[in-house]
Design an enzyme around this catalytic site. Structure first.
Site, mmCIF file in Angstrom:
data_model
loop_
_atom_site.group_PDB
_atom_site.id
_atom_site.type_symbol
_atom_site.label_atom_id
_atom_site.label_comp_id
_atom_site.label_asym_id
_atom_site.label_seq_id
_atom_site.Cartn_x
_atom_site.Cartn_y
_atom_site.Cartn_z
ATOM 1 N N ASP A 1 -56.345 -17.739 29.397
ATOM 2 C CA ASP A 1 -57.010 -18.579 30.385
ATOM 3 C C ASP A 1 -57.822 -19.647 29.668
ATOM 4 O O ASP A 1 -58.232 -19.482 28.508
ATOM 5 C CB ASP A 1 -57.911 -17.739 31.287
ATOM 6 C CG ASP A 1 -57.115 -16.938 32.305
ATOM 7 O OD1 ASP A 1 -55.911 -17.223 32.485
ATOM 8 O OD2 ASP A 1 -57.694 -16.022 32.926
ATOM 9 N N ASP B 1 -50.866 -10.296 36.847
ATOM 10 C CA ASP B 1 -50.949 -9.659 35.537
ATOM 11 C C ASP B 1 -50.820 -8.136 35.641
ATOM 12 O O ASP B 1 -50.031 -7.510 34.929
ATOM 13 C CB ASP B 1 -52.260 -10.043 34.854
ATOM 14 C CG ASP B 1 -53.471 -9.945 35.786
ATOM 15 O OD1 ASP B 1 -53.316 -9.489 36.942
ATOM 16 O OD2 ASP B 1 -54.579 -10.327 35.377
ATOM 17 N N ASP C 1 -51.921 -27.842 36.473
ATOM 18 C CA ASP C 1 -51.774 -28.097 37.914
ATOM 19 C C ASP C 1 -52.958 -28.892 38.468
ATOM 20 O O ASP C 1 -53.185 -28.904 39.674
ATOM 21 C CB ASP C 1 -51.667 -26.764 38.679
ATOM 22 C CG ASP C 1 -50.345 -26.048 38.439
ATOM 23 O OD1 ASP C 1 -49.427 -26.680 37.904
ATOM 24 O OD2 ASP C 1 -50.254 -24.854 38.775
ATOM 25 N N ASP D 1 -60.825 -20.636 29.898
ATOM 26 C CA ASP D 1 -62.212 -20.356 29.534
ATOM 27 C C ASP D 1 -62.324 -19.460 28.306
ATOM 28 O O ASP D 1 -63.433 -19.091 27.920
ATOM 29 C CB ASP D 1 -62.948 -19.720 30.713
ATOM 30 C CG ASP D 1 -62.218 -18.518 31.282
ATOM 31 O OD1 ASP D 1 -61.038 -18.676 31.634
ATOM 32 O OD2 ASP D 1 -62.815 -17.437 31.389
#
Length: 501
Positions: free
Chosen positions: A141, A234, A86, A143
């Site tokens: 994710d 989540d 995005d 990271d």
């Protein structure tokens, strides 16, 4: 007759005492069920897996994440990778460049662009699920680094058709980078080493942590899919899946390392999102959960889990009354029980909780214990930020999904100050510094009056609020900016003196 303030203060202490007892209970539960480690059933056929990596403006870490995903050890004909992008900056070009070599090798890597950011991460995951070919969905994710053997170790548990989700433990790529990252690592270790393991092995509900996990696609759909009406999609999905009858697995020995935020404002934004989302999820699901036919131990664990962040506004109110109590301006019938609550039912449970987590995870755990008091102080310092987040969740002030800024920082030599991204400045820094002065001043008065037993608590309050507030302000202003500001001020003074002369 006790005043309203005294009654309110004692009520806050009573609630804090309940939470302290709960902390003891979690540690006790962990050691009672510690031996119940999950064992995977035999796996006959390796299912198809889709790895999803949601991305929004992550130019410093996205190539690292793509590389780790594409190098996972799994049959290539049964693996698909989706980069759910995005982004609005050059991250998109970096993704295209990083994925091209793997596509040429025949790996299925899809670069999914929505052209908007509606529903944030939940919307991106929903879009990816609608296109995914995998029976299982791994969510990471950007990271995080995906261990090469992650799927080989996690997928066999899904040979049990009743398993809907598997969560791995978070590791830390840069825990030793600074005092802030060390504190975050210990806070997370307590959650993953003690809470998650105790809940899972005791048969209670536990949460998917948004990343480093594996889902059965059918379980996501059966539970109602990813939903964006909370900031913790989540936590929301994992509870809905367990309410729908799906079993979840937590693997403490399967570790996916991630980059911890190096910026205090990023850490506060992350905590604010988690806190607000947890309260939103509690409002959404607790009525359904508490009226279900689940066992009462499961219901009580869920109540403390989803409502645990209420400790921040309650603790903040109680801490404000602590100095007046010691100085005699707030009078209660018996002072010593109050001291017992603060020490035995609050400080000691927290220290025990984090110490046990270090003992379970690290061979050098004894040397790590020196950081435990500081971690408690940092937790106290986050009270204003998280208390505000609780109110946001209660009153439906959801706001925008603020991502946690990352800079690709792994070693102590890495620098981040002059890099492009910055976390938004939080509005609680001055309140935190004012509280630091309040508790430091109270400590001076307590010292003068010989109230020595109060000094450790007051020192923790002053240090925690001072550190969080100071770092929130100082990290937003580089040395160069400070010097420029002083130079401009000096120039203005010279011009004023010349004009007056």
């Amino acid at each position: 007759m006790p005043s309203v303030l005294v009654i309110g203060y004692l009520a806050c202490l009573g609630l804090l005492a309940c939470y302290g007892v709960y902390r003891y209970q979690v540690v006790w539960l962990y050691y009672r069920v510690k031996a119940r480690r999950p064992v995977p059933p035999p796996l006959r056929v390796w299912p198809t897996v889709t790895i999803q990596i949601p991305v929004y403006n992550e130019r410093y870490v996205v190539e690292r994440a793509i590389r780790s995903a594409c190098e996972v050890d799994y049959p290539r004909e049964r693996l698909e990778i989706q980069i759910l992008d995005d982004s609005t900056d050059d991250t998109t070009e970096l993704i295209a460049r990083a994925t091209a070599p793997y596509r040429r090798r025949g790996l299925r890597v899809a670069h999914v662009r929505r052209g908007h950011r509606r529903q944030f991460k939940a919307g991106a995951l929903t879009e990816g699920l609608s296109r995914a070919q995998g029976e299982l969905i791994a969510v990471f994710d950007v990271d995080f680094l995906i261990p090469r053997d992650f799927l080989a170790r996690a997928v066999p548990y899904f040979a049990d058709p009743g398993v809907g989700m598997l969560q791995a433990r978070w590791g830390h790529l840069n825990a030793d980078y600074s005092l802030l990252t060390q504190s975050q690592a210990m806070l997370l270790d307590g959650h993953f080493a003690i809470e998650q393991a105790a809940r899972h092995r005791a048969g209670r509900f536990f949460s998917f942590n948004g990343t480093a996990g594996l889902w059965r696609a059918a379980a996501i759909r059966d539970a109602g899919g990813w939903q964006a009406d909370t900031l913790t999609e989540d936590l929301d999905l994992s509870y809905r899946a367990q309410l729908a009858g799906w079993r979840c697995v937590y693997l403490q020995d399967l570790v996916a390392p991630a980059e911890l935020p190096v910026e205090m404002n990023a850490f506060k934004a992350q905590q604010q999102r988690w806190t607000t989302g947890s309260i939103q999820t509690a409002k959404k699901l607790l009525p359904r959960l508490l009226t279900s036919r689940l066992p009462w131990p499961t219901k009580m664990e869920a109540l403390f889990h989803l409502g645990g962040f209420f400790i921040y506004p309650i603790g903040l109110l109680a801490s404000l009354g602590f100095p007046p109590l010691l100085l005699g301006t707030l009078r209660v019938p018996h002072v010593w029980p109050v001291d017992v609550v603060w020490c035995v039912l609050l400080a000691i449970p927290g220290a025990c909780f984090y110490a046990c987590a270090q003992r379970e995870l690290y061979p050098d755990w004894r040397t790590r214990l020196r950081l435990v008091p500081w971690v408690i102080a940092v937790g106290i310092g986050m009270s204003v930020n998280n208390a505000r987040a609780v109110l946001d969740g209660l009153f439906n002030r959801q706001g925008e999904f603020v991502r946690t800024t990352k800079f690709g920082v792994q070693s102590k030599t890495d620098r981040w100050v002059r890099k492009r991204y910055r976390a938004p400045r939080t509005s609680t820094a001055w309140a935190e510094l004012a509280l630091a002065v309040y508790f430091a001043g109270s400590g001076v008065i307590a010292l003068e009056r010989g109230l020595y037993l109060a000094l450790p608590s007051l020192a923790l309050f002053a240090a925690g609020f001072g550190y969080v507030g100071w770092l929130s302000l100082s990290q937003r202003t580089t040395v160069h900016a400070w010097l420029s500001h002083l130079a401009r001020a000096h120039t203005r003074i010279l011009r004023q003196s010349e004009a007056s002369g």
